[in-house]
Scaffold this motif. Structure first.
Motif, PDB file in Angstrom:
ATOM      1  N   LEU A 160      -6.487   0.991  -2.250  1.00 56.23           N
ATOM      2  CA  LEU A 160      -7.080  -0.116  -1.492  1.00 56.23           C
ATOM      3  C   LEU A 160      -7.941  -1.012  -2.393  1.00 56.23           C
TER       4      LEU A 160
ATOM      5  N   LYS B 172      -7.279  -1.681   6.371  1.00 58.36           N
ATOM      6  CA  LYS B 172      -8.070  -0.910   5.417  1.00 58.36           C
ATOM      7  C   LYS B 172      -8.893   0.176   6.112  1.00 58.36           C
TER       8      LYS B 172
ATOM      9  N   THR C 261       1.551   4.314  -3.008  1.00 59.74           N
ATOM     10  CA  THR C 261       1.378   5.771  -2.886  1.00 59.74           C
ATOM     11  C   THR C 261       2.555   6.514  -3.521  1.00 59.74           C
TER      12      THR C 261
ATOM     13  N   LEU D  41      -2.671   7.579   6.444  1.00 59.44           N
ATOM     14  CA  LEU D  41      -1.788   7.807   5.300  1.00 59.44           C
ATOM     15  C   LEU D  41      -2.101   9.039   4.458  1.00 59.44           C
ATOM     16  N   ALA D  42      -3.366   9.425   4.353  1.00 59.15           N
ATOM     17  CA  ALA D  42      -3.749  10.452   3.374  1.00 59.15           C
ATOM     18  C   ALA D  42      -3.030  11.782   3.592  1.00 59.15           C
TER      19      ALA D  42
ATOM     20  N   ILE E  16      -5.868   7.076  -1.836  1.00 57.50           N
ATOM     21  CA  ILE E  16      -5.791   5.935  -0.916  1.00 57.50           C
ATOM     22  C   ILE E  16      -6.925   4.956  -1.201  1.00 57.50           C
TER      23      ILE E  16
ATOM     24  N   VAL F  42       4.025   8.074   0.839  1.00 59.79           N
ATOM     25  CA  VAL F  42       4.077   7.858   2.284  1.00 59.79           C
ATOM     26  C   VAL F  42       5.467   7.378   2.702  1.00 59.79           C
TER      27      VAL F  42
ATOM     28  N   ILE G 216       0.845  -1.205   0.000  1.00 63.15           N
ATOM     29  CA  ILE G 216       0.000   0.000   0.000  1.00 63.15           C
ATOM     30  C   ILE G 216       0.875   1.248   0.000  1.00 63.15           C
TER      31      ILE G 216
ATOM     32  N   SER H   7      -7.357  11.369  -0.147  1.00 65.96           N
ATOM     33  CA  SER H   7      -8.251  10.293   0.302  1.00 65.96           C
ATOM     34  C   SER H   7      -8.709   9.434  -0.871  1.00 65.96           C
TER      35      SER H   7
ATOM     36  N   ALA I 230      -6.384   3.099   6.996  1.00 67.90           N
ATOM     37  CA  ALA I 230      -5.429   3.564   5.979  1.00 67.90           C
ATOM     38  C   ALA I 230      -5.635   5.030   5.613  1.00 67.90           C
ATOM     39  N   GLU I 231      -6.860   5.452   5.406  1.00 68.98           N
ATOM     40  CA  GLU I 231      -7.095   6.846   4.998  1.00 68.98           C
ATOM     41  C   GLU I 231      -6.668   7.823   6.091  1.00 68.98           C
TER      42      GLU I 231
ATOM     43  N   ILE J  58       0.547  12.363   2.015  1.00 74.46           N
ATOM     44  CA  ILE J  58       0.720  12.373   0.570  1.00 74.46           C
ATOM     45  C   ILE J  58       0.735  13.814   0.051  1.00 74.46           C
TER      46      ILE J  58
END
Length: 321
Positions: free
Chosen positions: A309, A277, A237, A284-285, A305, A247, A233, A302, A280-281, A288
Motif C-alpha cells: 500500500l 486501503k 502480492t 487480503l492478508a 500488505i 491473492v 495491489i 499484514s 486491504a489488510e 497470502i
C-alpha cells in the motif's frame, strides 16, 4: 444503475443502527462490528483469530438478533463429522419414508468455533455452504437461508491437535480480523453489569431488508481507476519477494465488494481509495502464503500488505472526478 443519495443516507443510518445495537453487547469493539456487518452485507464470511472469552459467541448472537435471524453455534472437535454440520437423512419407520434432519448450518449467522480442531474432511463440509449458500445431502440441494454469514474462530496460541485451514478454505472468508480483549473502560462497564444480556436485544431490521441492503451495496459506483488500483495491489502480492502464493481473483472481488459496502455505510454513493486501503489488510492478508524463509525472519502477511500500500500510489481525487 447507481446508488441514489437518499438511498445511501438510509443505508448509512440503518448500518449504524445495527452496529450500535450489537455494541450494547460487545462493548468497545465498534470497528470489528462494522467489519462483521460489512462482510454480512457483502455476502461474505468472517474469520476471527482470537483468544477464548473475547465475546465471539455474543457477537454472532447479537448480529443475528439485530437482523431478526436465526443463529447457531458449532463446536468443532476432532470427532465432528460432516453430517453433524449439514444434517442427515433418517428413515422414519412410521411414515415409511426418509426425512431430512437439518444441521446447524441452516441459520442466518453460524458460529464455527475453533474450526481448525476438526479434520479437513469435516472442514470441507462448509465449503459449498460458504460459497453458494447451499448444502447438498444425499443428492438433494437445500438453501441455508438468506442472509447467511459464517463466523469462524481459531485460537492463535494453542495449536496442539489442530488442523491448519487449507488455502482453498481460507480464500472463502471475505475477511480475517480479531476482537481482542476489551479496553479498561469497557472491562469496567462489563463488570458493573451495564452491558446488555444478548437475549435483551431487539431487531433493527428483517432478513429481507438486509438482503435489500446487499442489492443496494452492489450499485455503489467504482471508478475504473479504482479497479486498476485494486488489480495492481493484488498483482503486487503475487510478485512480492517474500510471498510464495499471492491473492486470488476471488480476493480482488472480495475487496471490491467490501469497499462498496463500506462506502455505502459511510453515506457515500462511490468508493474512494481510502475505502480500499482501509480494508486491504483484513480482506487480503489471510490469503497470502509467505515463503518459509520470510516467515522464519518474522515477516507477516499484514506487513507485506502494508508495504504494498505504501509502494503503490492510489489515484488522486482529481483523477477520479
Amino acid at each position: 444503475m447507481t446508488l441514489a443519495p437518499d438511498e445511501s443516507a438510509w443505508f448509512a443510518s440503518t448500518f449504524s443502527a445495527m452496529v450500535s445495537n450489537v455494541e450494547r453487547v460487545v462493548l468497545g469493539k465498534r470497528h470489528v462490528i462494522e467489519l462483521a456487518f460489512t462482510a454480512m452485507v457483502s455476502e461474505g464470511h468472517l474469520l476471527l483469530e482470537d483468544f477464548p472469552g473475547t465475546g465471539k459467541t455474543s457477537l454472532a448472537r447479537a448480529m443475528s438478533q439485530s437482523v431478526q435471524g436465526v443463529s447457531s453455534r458449532i463446536q468443532f472437535t476432532p470427532d465432528l463429522l460432516p453430517g453433524d454440520i449439514t444434517g442427515i437423512t433418517v428413515y422414519d419407520q412410521k411414515k415409511g419414508e426418509f426425512e431430512f434432519h437439518s444441521g446447524p448450518i441452516f441459520a442466518n449467522v453460524v458460529l464455527a468455533d475453533e474450526i481448525n480442531r476438526a479434520s479437513p474432511k469435516t472442514q470441507s463440509a462448509l465449503l459449498e455452504a460458504m460459497e453458494e449458500g447451499k448444502v447438498t445431502v444425499d443428492g438433494v440441494t437445500r438453501s441455508t437461508g438468506s442472509p447467511f454469514l459464517v463466523i469462524a474462530t481459531q485460537n492463535p496460541i494453542e495449536q496442539a491437535g489442530t488442523y491448519r485451514l487449507p488455502e482453498a478454505q481460507l480464500d472463502r472468508f471475505m475477511m480475517k480480523t480479531s476482537l481482542g480483549y476489551p479496553d479498561l473502560a469497557s472491562t469496567i462497564r462489563i463488570l458493573e453489569g451495564t452491558s446488555v444480556a444478548h437475549h435483551d436485544l431487539s431487531p433493527v431490521i428483517t432478513p429481507q431488508v438486509l438482503v435489500g441492503m446487499s442489492d443496494m451495496a452492489r450499485t455503489v459506483f467504482v471508478h475504473p481507476l479504482l479497479f486498476d488500483y485494486i488489480a495492481r495491489i493484488v498483482e503486487a502480492t503475487r510478485s512480492a519477494r517474500q510471498v510464495r502464493m499471492g491473492v486470488s481473483v476471488r480476493g480482488a472481488r472480495s475487496l471490491t465488494k467490501a469497499s462498496k459496502t463500506w462506502a455505502a455505510a459511510q453515506g457515500r454513493t462511490y468508493v474512494t481509495p481510502d475505502d480500499v486501503k482501509g480494508l486491504a489488510e483484513q480482506v487480503l492478508a489471510h490469503r497470502i502464503v509467505l515463503d518459509p524463509e520470510a516467515e522464519f525472519d518474522g515477516v507477516t502477511a499484514s506487513a507485506v500488505i502494508g508495504q504494498i500500500l505504501l509502494d503503490i500510489i492510489p489515484p488522486s481525487r482529481s483523477d477520479l472526478m
